[in-house]
Motif scaffolding. Structure first.
Motif, PDB file in Angstrom:
ATOM      1  N   THR A  32     -14.851 -54.991  41.621  1.00 19.96           N
ATOM      2  CA  THR A  32     -14.994 -53.822  41.980  1.00 19.96           C
ATOM      3  C   THR A  32     -13.635 -53.327  42.764  1.00 19.96           C
ATOM      4  OG1 THR A  32     -17.236 -54.025  42.201  1.00 19.96           O
ATOM      5  CG2 THR A  32     -16.424 -52.288  43.597  1.00 19.96           C
ATOM      6  N   ARG A  33     -12.993 -54.232  43.474  1.00 22.33           N
ATOM      7  CA  ARG A  33     -11.894 -53.812  44.029  1.00 22.33           C
ATOM      8  C   ARG A  33     -10.592 -53.711  43.241  1.00 22.33           C
ATOM      9  NH1 ARG A  33     -13.439 -58.658  46.988  1.00 22.33           N
ATOM     10  NH2 ARG A  33     -11.705 -59.937  46.183  1.00 22.33           N
ATOM     11  N   GLN A  34     -10.834 -54.423  42.131  1.00 25.40           N
ATOM     12  CA  GLN A  34      -9.556 -54.149  41.237  1.00 25.40           C
ATOM     13  C   GLN A  34      -9.838 -52.649  40.441  1.00 25.40           C
ATOM     14  OE1 GLN A  34      -9.976 -57.266  38.350  1.00 25.40           O
ATOM     15  NE2 GLN A  34      -7.813 -57.677  38.689  1.00 25.40           N
ATOM     16  N   LYS A  35     -11.068 -52.189  40.398  1.00 26.34           N
ATOM     17  CA  LYS A  35     -11.243 -50.780  39.799  1.00 26.34           C
ATOM     18  C   LYS A  35     -10.925 -49.733  40.758  1.00 26.34           C
ATOM     19  CE  LYS A  35     -15.363 -51.394  37.818  1.00 26.34           C
ATOM     20  NZ  LYS A  35     -16.783 -51.031  37.543  1.00 26.34           N
ATOM     21  N   LEU A  36     -11.291 -49.908  42.039  1.00 26.27           N
ATOM     22  CA  LEU A  36     -10.695 -49.351  43.116  1.00 26.27           C
ATOM     23  C   LEU A  36      -9.080 -49.181  43.220  1.00 26.27           C
ATOM     24  CD1 LEU A  36     -13.254 -49.902  46.043  1.00 26.27           C
ATOM     25  CD2 LEU A  36     -13.042 -47.793  45.098  1.00 26.27           C
ATOM     26  N   ALA A  37      -8.620 -50.257  43.046  1.00 27.17           N
ATOM     27  CA  ALA A  37      -7.153 -50.309  43.232  1.00 27.17           C
ATOM     28  C   ALA A  37      -6.547 -49.485  42.096  1.00 27.17           C
ATOM     29  CB  ALA A  37      -6.751 -51.788  42.987  1.00 27.17           C
TER      30      ALA A  37
END
Length: 164
Positions: A32-37
């Protein structure tokens, strides 16, 4: 001289996306954090820190009751099945040479600035964010050892007294 990292400045649109995500999921996994990044064009490590800070500044109003927690834990990943498969970042393994370099740097300065961490990261071939985490973990381990040592010396004294 070591300097601190420049403060990350988020735009209004980036903050809206982060806050919406936080309200839905205060503990986002690595995927999820990668997608947000990618979506907001900020490093994943900065997003991870943003969530840590947000959780610290905005404690949760309602804690689930044990039976609710059990029910919700059984539903994990059903809304976002792709997140279940990529929950955690892979563990970073360090070879002897890398550990030796990190340990020497730690002995010189347990709180290196961003410039020192970047230089170390370049030297040992890992991202700066991993070096930062290594130092955090090392300081934590050292603190735990220091807290434990007085107990051990007390136990040793008691053992010696019993032997006498």
């Amino acid at each position: 001289m070591s300097h601190r990292r420049n403060r990350t400045k988020f735009t209004g649109e980036q903050l809206k996306i982060l806050i919406d995500t936080f309200n839905h999921k205060p503990y986002p996994n690595f995927a999820t954090r990668q997608k947000l990044a990618l979506e907001i064009n900020i490093e994943e490590s900065r997003i991870q820190i943003w969530f840590q800070n947000r959780r610290a500044r905005h404690p949760f109003q309602k804690r689930p009751k044990p039976e609710e927690a059990l029910e919700s834990s059984q539903d994990v990943g059903q809304d976002y099945p792709e997140e279940r498969s990529q929950v955690r970042r892979y563990r970073t393994y360090y070879n002897y040479s890398q550990l030796h370099t990190l340990m020497e740097a730690f002995e010189n300065n347990a709180y290196p600035g961003i410039d020192s961490r970047k230089q170390l990261a370049k030297e040992i071939g890992v991202p700066e964010s991993r070096v930062q985490i290594w130092f955090q973990n090392r300081r934590s381990r050292l603190l735990a050892q220091m807290k434990k040592e007085p107990d051990e010396t007390l136990e040793q004294r008691q053992d010696q007294e019993q032997d006498s």
